[in-house]
Design an enzyme around this catalytic site. Structure first.
Site, PDB file in Angstrom:
ATOM      1  N   ARG A  59       0.831  -1.204   0.000  1.00  0.00           N
ATOM      2  CA  ARG A  59       0.000   0.000   0.000  1.00  0.00           C
ATOM      3  C   ARG A  59       0.872   1.263   0.000  1.00  0.00           C
ATOM      4  O   ARG A  59       0.533   2.261  -0.643  1.00  0.00           O
ATOM      5  CB  ARG A  59      -0.926  -0.029   1.222  1.00  0.00           C
ATOM      6  CG  ARG A  59      -1.983   1.067   1.232  1.00  0.00           C
ATOM      7  CD  ARG A  59      -3.073   0.769   2.241  1.00  0.00           C
ATOM      8  NE  ARG A  59      -4.017   1.877   2.303  1.00  0.00           N
ATOM      9  CZ  ARG A  59      -4.273   2.584   3.403  1.00  0.00           C
ATOM     10  NH1 ARG A  59      -3.668   2.295   4.543  1.00  0.00           N
ATOM     11  NH2 ARG A  59      -5.135   3.585   3.377  1.00  0.00           N
ATOM     12  N   HIS A  63       0.527   4.396  -2.646  1.00  0.00           N
ATOM     13  CA  HIS A  63       0.302   5.768  -2.176  1.00  0.00           C
ATOM     14  C   HIS A  63       1.458   6.683  -2.580  1.00  0.00           C
ATOM     15  O   HIS A  63       1.233   7.856  -2.890  1.00  0.00           O
ATOM     16  CB  HIS A  63       0.102   5.788  -0.664  1.00  0.00           C
ATOM     17  CG  HIS A  63      -1.285   5.441  -0.229  1.00  0.00           C
ATOM     18  ND1 HIS A  63      -2.044   6.247   0.587  1.00  0.00           N
ATOM     19  CD2 HIS A  63      -2.071   4.371  -0.513  1.00  0.00           C
ATOM     20  CE1 HIS A  63      -3.228   5.700   0.795  1.00  0.00           C
ATOM     21  NE2 HIS A  63      -3.273   4.546   0.149  1.00  0.00           N
ATOM     22  N   ASN A  90      -3.295   9.552   4.254  1.00  0.00           N
ATOM     23  CA  ASN A  90      -2.141   8.684   4.507  1.00  0.00           C
ATOM     24  C   ASN A  90      -1.965   8.305   5.971  1.00  0.00           C
ATOM     25  O   ASN A  90      -1.072   7.512   6.297  1.00  0.00           O
ATOM     26  CB  ASN A  90      -0.859   9.362   4.008  1.00  0.00           C
ATOM     27  CG  ASN A  90      -0.748   9.344   2.491  1.00  0.00           C
ATOM     28  OD1 ASN A  90      -1.257   8.421   1.847  1.00  0.00           O
ATOM     29  ND2 ASN A  90      -0.102  10.342   1.920  1.00  0.00           N
ATOM     30  N   HIS A 190      -6.155  -5.740  -2.735  1.00  0.00           N
ATOM     31  CA  HIS A 190      -7.070  -5.810  -1.600  1.00  0.00           C
ATOM     32  C   HIS A 190      -7.343  -7.259  -1.196  1.00  0.00           C
ATOM     33  O   HIS A 190      -8.149  -7.511  -0.298  1.00  0.00           O
ATOM     34  CB  HIS A 190      -8.386  -5.096  -1.923  1.00  0.00           C
ATOM     35  CG  HIS A 190      -8.272  -3.604  -1.891  1.00  0.00           C
ATOM     36  ND1 HIS A 190      -9.305  -2.755  -2.251  1.00  0.00           N
ATOM     37  CD2 HIS A 190      -7.235  -2.789  -1.532  1.00  0.00           C
ATOM     38  CE1 HIS A 190      -8.911  -1.498  -2.119  1.00  0.00           C
ATOM     39  NE2 HIS A 190      -7.661  -1.490  -1.695  1.00  0.00           N
TER      40      HIS A 190
END
Length: 323
Positions: A59, A63, A90, A190
């Site tokens: 992740r 990001h 974040n 996910h």
């Protein structure tokens, strides 16, 4: 001849301007030939301490790349709490992802001081955690440099929201030269990780005036979520994104979507929207198709907004700009 040379230079400039086409798999072959094995060892050590290493690092890479490009701007720590990592979107990034990169950088610096960027270490680590989770291995393009900008104020509007529908997802990903197929494949991350209840509570308690519960949500799954996430639940409570195989990188995420068990609206819409449903069904039925698409998408993601040549720097410490 002059015209063709002009066109060639224009095309070359366009490619460079997009931050693509400059990375190579063997970038450190002469100056730090063991970088990938060093990072792999550090990632494995961190994973042996906590499973969260896997979803947190993956992740973190996503990001990072979607704000300023893949340049480790997410890693900067500011004493004023105004760096990229401090932005609202974040704050839920798990500390284990940051620690994985920091530990790997320290290990690399012992062998090859001042050579390998934090951005490249994050890219390698993201691949390594996919493999540790049972996913496919793939070669990582390298040659990124670390960015010189990291501001919380530049994050909003650049990361997908859990309430997004297909057109919003496609628009955001297209800005980074990522197709609908890439977006659906990257959503497959996910299959790992977790979410806090607040990110999907609207689907359980306040979906619409005609239905409090999102009708696209499997009714049994909705009851499970309501039990785990009652209204006014402790905000630290987290739920597995994949209720079936939460610790394995696999295609079960897509099988869950077919069964109405996507946690976010932005997950479930990939199946409910006719424009993307066939891809979800393909990935649900064919793990090889998903793995291949995921590798392609990760490679393209890793090219987003990269700094190369003399742009940026090679940070000594991933959490601070060089002085």
């Amino acid at each position: 001849m002059g015209l063709w040379r002009g066109i060639f230079l224009l095309v070359a400039f366009m490619i460079i301007g997009r931050g693509e086409g400059q990375l190579v798999e063997n970038f450190y072959s002469s100056r730090c030939p063991n970088v990938e094995s060093i990072v792999s060892q550090a990632v494995s050590t961190k994973f042996s301490q906590t499973f969260t290493t896997i979803p947190a690092t993956l992740r973190l890479f996503f990001h990072d790349c979607f704000v300023e490009g893949c340049d480790a701007s997410i890693m900067i720590a500011s004493p004023n709490s105004d760096a990229e990592k401090d932005a609202q979107d974040n704050l839920s990034l798990a500390g284990d992802g940051f620690d994985t990169v920091i530990k790997a950088k320290q290990a690399v610096e012992q062998s090859c001081p001042g050579i390998v960027s934090c951005a490249d270490i994050l890219a390698i680590a993201a691949r390594d955690v996919v493999v540790l989770g049972g996913g496919p291995s793939f070669n990582v393009e390298l040659g990124r440099r670390d960015g010189l900008i990291s501001q919380a104020s530049r994050v909003a509007g650049n990361l997908p929201e859990p309430t997004f529908h297909l057109n919003e997802l496609n628009t955001m990903f297209a800005k980074h030269n990522l197709s609908q197929n890439d977006m659906i494949a990257l959503s497959g991350a996910h299959t790992l990780g977790f979410s806090h209840c607040s990110r999907f509570a609207n689907r359980l308690y306040s979906f619409s005036s005609s239905s409090l519960v999102d009708p696209s949500l499997n009714s049994d799954y909705a009851k499970q979520l309501e039990a785990a996430c009652p209204q006014n639940v402790d905000p630290s409570i987290a739920i597995d994104m994949d209720p079936v195989t939460p610790r394995t990188f696999d295609n079960v995420y897509y099988q869950n979507l077919v069964s109405g068990k996507g946690l976010f609206t932005s997950d479930q819409v990939l199946y409910t929207d006719p424009a993307s449903q066939s891809t979800v069904v393909d990935f649900a039925n064919n793990p090889g198709d998903f793995n291949g698409a995921f590798i392609t998408a990760m490679t393209k993601l890793g090219r987003v907004g990269v700094k190369t040549g003399n742009i940026g720097e090679i940070r000594k410490d991933c959490t601070a700009f060089n002085s």
